[in-house]
Write a protein that holds these residues in place. Sequence first.
Motif, short mmCIF file in Angstrom:
data_model
loop_
_atom_site.label_atom_id
_atom_site.label_comp_id
_atom_site.label_asym_id
_atom_site.label_seq_id
_atom_site.Cartn_x
_atom_site.Cartn_y
_atom_site.Cartn_z
N GLU A 87 106.36 58.36 59.52
CA GLU A 87 105.86 59.74 59.43
C GLU A 87 106.98 60.70 59.03
O GLU A 87 106.75 61.64 58.27
CB GLU A 87 105.21 60.15 60.75
N ALA A 88 108.20 60.44 59.51
CA ALA A 88 109.34 61.27 59.13
C ALA A 88 109.66 61.12 57.65
O ALA A 88 109.98 62.10 56.96
CB ALA A 88 110.56 60.91 59.98
N ARG B 183 101.81 48.46 48.62
CA ARG B 183 100.66 47.67 48.17
C ARG B 183 100.92 46.17 48.32
O ARG B 183 100.00 45.41 48.61
CB ARG B 183 100.31 48.00 46.71
N ALA B 184 102.15 45.74 48.13
CA ALA B 184 102.47 44.32 48.27
C ALA B 184 102.50 43.89 49.73
O ALA B 184 102.11 42.76 50.06
CB ALA B 184 103.83 44.03 47.61
N TYR B 185 102.98 44.76 50.61
CA TYR B 185 103.11 44.39 52.02
C TYR B 185 101.79 44.48 52.80
O TYR B 185 101.60 43.75 53.77
CB TYR B 185 104.17 45.25 52.72
N LEU B 186 100.90 45.37 52.42
CA LEU B 186 99.67 45.55 53.21
C LEU B 186 98.88 44.26 53.42
O LEU B 186 98.50 43.95 54.56
CB LEU B 186 98.80 46.64 52.60
N ALA C 108 99.08 55.76 55.56
CA ALA C 108 98.05 55.75 56.60
C ALA C 108 97.55 54.32 56.85
O ALA C 108 97.34 53.92 58.01
CB ALA C 108 96.89 56.66 56.21
N ASP C 109 97.39 53.54 55.78
CA ASP C 109 96.94 52.15 55.94
C ASP C 109 97.96 51.32 56.72
O ASP C 109 97.60 50.54 57.61
CB ASP C 109 96.71 51.49 54.57
N ILE C 110 99.24 51.47 56.39
CA ILE C 110 100.27 50.71 57.09
C ILE C 110 100.34 51.13 58.56
O ILE C 110 100.42 50.28 59.45
CB ILE C 110 101.65 50.86 56.40
N ILE C 111 100.30 52.42 58.80
CA ILE C 111 100.36 52.91 60.18
C ILE C 111 99.16 52.41 60.98
O ILE C 111 99.30 52.02 62.15
CB ILE C 111 100.50 54.45 60.20
N THR C 112 97.99 52.36 60.37
CA THR C 112 96.81 51.81 61.04
C THR C 112 97.05 50.34 61.40
O THR C 112 96.72 49.91 62.51
CB THR C 112 95.56 51.96 60.15
N GLN C 113 97.63 49.58 60.49
CA GLN C 113 97.94 48.17 60.76
C GLN C 113 98.92 48.05 61.93
O GLN C 113 98.76 47.19 62.80
CB GLN C 113 98.51 47.48 59.52
N ALA D 57 109.26 42.48 58.93
CA ALA D 57 108.70 43.07 57.71
C ALA D 57 108.34 44.53 57.91
O ALA D 57 108.61 45.38 57.04
CB ALA D 57 107.47 42.27 57.26
N ILE D 58 107.76 44.85 59.05
CA ILE D 58 107.38 46.24 59.33
C ILE D 58 108.63 47.12 59.43
O ILE D 58 108.65 48.23 58.89
CB ILE D 58 106.54 46.31 60.63
#
Length: 185
Positions: free
Chosen positions: A13-14, A54-57, A131-136, A165-166
């Motif tokens: 978020e930062a 996009r590659a990591y999601l 937002a997608d990554i944070i949701t994951q 990875a995260i």
Amino acid sequence: MQKQLAAIVESMEAAQARLRRLSAGVSEDAWNHHPGPGRWSAADCVEHLNLTSRAYLPLFRDALVEARQLRDGPVAHYRKDALGWFMEKMIGPMRHIGKFRLMKVKTTPPFVPKGSQSRAQLLSEFVRLQADIITQIRTADGLPLDRVKVVSPFAGRMKYSAYSAITIVAVHQHRHVDQAEEAVR
């Protein structure tokens, strides 16, 4: 949320807030300015981050499925594996000695920006992917992410834990926001 995961979300978020401030404070010319031959513009940095996200999601999504199947109890503390720790240090925020950057890392061809999107498109996609990554990450709370391996999208033979990875994605964002800030100066 587990405190290590909460810290990663806060870091992401930062990075997003820094990118928004940067974008709001520069002209279109500055946003697209290449500070030297072979150097990326701020726009290129954001496009690269979008390609990376996009590659990591899908890797994160698959890792969550696998972590749920392990049926371990809630994880109180995550550990990075050795390769994940090394990669985090290698592709985290850039280090400098005076005007010289240390630890330059070339990306692989699929992650080289093409420069074909507008600022609005790049930032909109960045926010959506973020937002997608944070949701994951929030969905992963308590799962044994450090026991599940993912294959690096940058180097197909490298494997590190999903937790590593995260953390890599989060520090990688700050590296390229730093680079974007340098590009507009």
